[in-house]
Design an enzyme around this catalytic site. Structure first.
Site, short mmCIF file in Angstrom:
data_model
loop_
_atom_site.label_atom_id
_atom_site.label_comp_id
_atom_site.label_asym_id
_atom_site.label_seq_id
_atom_site.Cartn_x
_atom_site.Cartn_y
_atom_site.Cartn_z
N GLU A 146 8.80 1.98 11.13
CA GLU A 146 9.89 2.88 10.73
C GLU A 146 9.30 4.27 10.70
O GLU A 146 8.61 4.64 9.75
CB GLU A 146 10.41 2.49 9.34
CG GLU A 146 10.85 1.04 9.20
CD GLU A 146 12.21 0.77 9.81
OE1 GLU A 146 12.80 1.67 10.43
OE2 GLU A 146 12.68 -0.37 9.68
N LYS A 162 0.88 -1.18 0.00
CA LYS A 162 0.00 0.00 0.00
C LYS A 162 0.91 1.22 0.00
O LYS A 162 1.31 1.72 1.05
CB LYS A 162 -0.90 -0.03 1.24
CG LYS A 162 -2.25 0.64 1.07
CD LYS A 162 -2.17 2.10 0.68
CE LYS A 162 -1.79 3.00 1.84
NZ LYS A 162 -1.61 4.43 1.40
#
Ligand code: NAD
Length: 493
Positions: free
Chosen positions: A266, A191
């Site tokens: 992250e 995505k």
């Protein structure tokens, strides 16, 4: 990677979703992708419906048993083949990448494009992660007789991984997730960020030609938060590997809790850059100037928060001010441009808001601070001095070409300032010698610390302390991240 002039972008090109091995038309239509260089439309991205997102997750689930059963060497061979194809053909995406991300020619050719194949190449060689534990004597007990216990610890794939990524390096961010995830035997639903998914859709077309079985790689796109949110909630998704802001990371953790999602996070950064009194200031300036010249500061690892010894402060800011004035701001496609646009008008306004807020809080703007007189989403290289630790410009991630400078009075003070941040992703120390930089670096609360250099080690674990994330990837750590440990134990009598 250096190419000739990139092929022009076909604004009318149709992009589709890859679900279960079929390139399908989006049920919810398309939405425009805006070129930040000009604010003109550069293409139209597919908008997946909720049921298509569910279909993608279900397709990845259906492909999982076959893929995880395939020997790792065979999976890795496909990754190597994908790396070959990417290296051969990714250059054809240069114009599209420059148009949808605003990356300059240098950033496109040095990082956006070649790093995609490199990330696949890193995982083309199978690795044996199994370990056998030393035998362990067990005395007879109510559970059974005594003997010598043995255990073998193996790494299993987590399952279906949703790879949800940020806009700044759309190809690299995805490749860095997909390659280790697939090597470990997971299947993926990609995505990409809403702002610039087009080159990634095309890159998936290239990767797919390596011969991955249908459903192993899927890609869905959409304009808002809904596409990613649907994947986070899906029971067909076992793990979310996320690159993006800490604020969205928090939302994903909350939403993923109900289905106990495994998470690799992250997140944002506010890189400290400590300069000692004996450092090579010119080397540090080269590094700090990348906040302006490398993707307009839209990089999570940028050394945006400079903490310089008071005795070198004036020298540093004088030189930085001179450098900022020399950097050419302009269209990313112009080879002379050093500072391209930021991703959208909304983001430009956000960055400008930070600069205005910094001024209001007492910072002095020595360079930049005014909107460049040209159409597009541009922010001039900006330098803020007279900063104090409590200012928003010092505490929060700006994600634009803005450097803030604080002065310190010695190593302990420098470390205290470096650590007075919610973030801890990538920090830097510039000191007279590497040993001194090492001693300071180990005291900084940051997942990575660069010593007299910005260069990361390709195989070193990458990830953040504090609000900068959870988990590590890159190299063998990437394989750890996309696996569950399983212990098989027995008792010999
Ligand atoms: P963002 O958080 O706005 O969006 C990232 C992704 O999350 C996009 O694909 C977006 O559509 C999706 N998303 C948004 N809301 C969601 C929700 N509720 N559920 C699921 N998905 C959702 O980030 P951005 O503006 O694209 O990127 C900039 C940020 O990314 C910065 O904070 C930067 O530091 C960070 N970043 C971190 C790293 C790293 O490795 N640590 C690398 C690059 C960028």
């Amino acid at each position: 990677m250096e190419s000739a002039e990139p092929a022009p972008v076909d604004i009318g090109e149709e992009y589709r979703l890859l679900i279960g091995g079929e390139w399908v038309t989006p049920d919810a239509g398309t939405y425009p992708i805006v070129d930040p260089n000009t604010t003109g439309v550069i293409g139209h991205a597919p908008e997946a419906s909720a049921s298509q997102v569910a279909d993608a997750a279900a397709a990845a689930r259906a492909a999982l048993p076959g893929w995880r059963a395939m020997p790792m060497a065979d999976r890795c061979a496909l990754l190597g083949r994908a790396a070959d194809l990417l290296d051969e053909r990714i250059g054809s995406l240069a114009g599209l990448v420059q148009g949808e991300t605003g990356a300059t020619v240098n950033v496109t050719e040095s990082m956006q494009l070649p790093s995609c194949g490199e990330r696949f190449r890193q995982y083309q060689t199978p690795v044996n992660l199994d370990e056998t534990l030393a035998p362990y004597p067990v005395e007879a007990n109510p559970l059974g007789p005594g003997g010598l216990a043995g255990a073998h610890v193996i790494r299993q794939p987590v399952g279906v991984v949703a790879c949800i990524t940020s806009y700044n390096f759309p190809l690299v961010n995805v490749a860095g997730k997909v390659a280790p995830a697939l090597a470990m035997g997971n299947t993926v639903v990609i995505k990409p960020a809403p702002q610039d998914p087009l080159a990634m859709i095309k890159a998936v077309g290239i990767i797919e030609e390596a011969g991955f079985p249908p459903g192993v790689i899927n890609i869905v796109t959409g304009p808002g938060a809904g596409t990613g949110a649907a994947l986070v909630e899906s029971r067909d998704v076992d793990m979310v590997s996320f690159t993006g802001s800490s604020a969205v990371g928090v939302k994903i953790m909350e939403a993923g809790a109900a289905t106990m999602k495994r998470l690799l996070m992250e997140l944002g950064g506010k890189g400290a850059c400590v300069l000692t009194e004996d450092c090579d200031v010119d080397a540090a300036i080269g590094a700090i100037a990348t906040v302006w010249g490398f993707h307009s500061g839209q990089i999570c690892t940028a050394p945006t928060r400079v903490i310089v010894h008071r005795s070198r402060h004036d020298e540093l800011v004088d030189k930085l001010t001179a450098v900022a004035g020399m950097l050419k701001v302009g269209d990313a496609r112009d080879r002379g441009t050093v500072v391209g646009p930021v991703i959208t008008e909304a983001h430009r306004d956000r960055v400008e808001g930070y600069i205005a807020g910094g001024r209001a809080e007492g910072a002095t703007v020595l360079a930049g601070g005014e909107r460049p007189d040209r159409p597009g989403c541009f922010v001039a290289p900006t330098l803020l001095v007279d900063c104090t630790p409590g200012m928003r410009v010092v505490r929060e991630e700006i994600f634009g070409p803005v450097v803030v400078v604080l002065a310190h009075d010695g190593d302990d003070h420098a470390v205290e300032l470096a650590n007075s941040s919610d973030y801890g992703l990538f920090s830097y120390v510039f000191a007279g010698d590497t040993a001194r930089a090492f001693e300071i670096g180990r005291r900084i609360e940051s997942g990575n610390v660069g010593l007299n250099s910005l260069a990361p080690h390709t195989h070193a674990p990458f990830g953040g302390f504090k609000m900068s994330g959870i988990g590590r990837d890159r190299g063998v750590y990437g394989l750890h991240a996309y696996s569950e440990m399983q212990a098989l134990s027995w008792l010999s009598r």
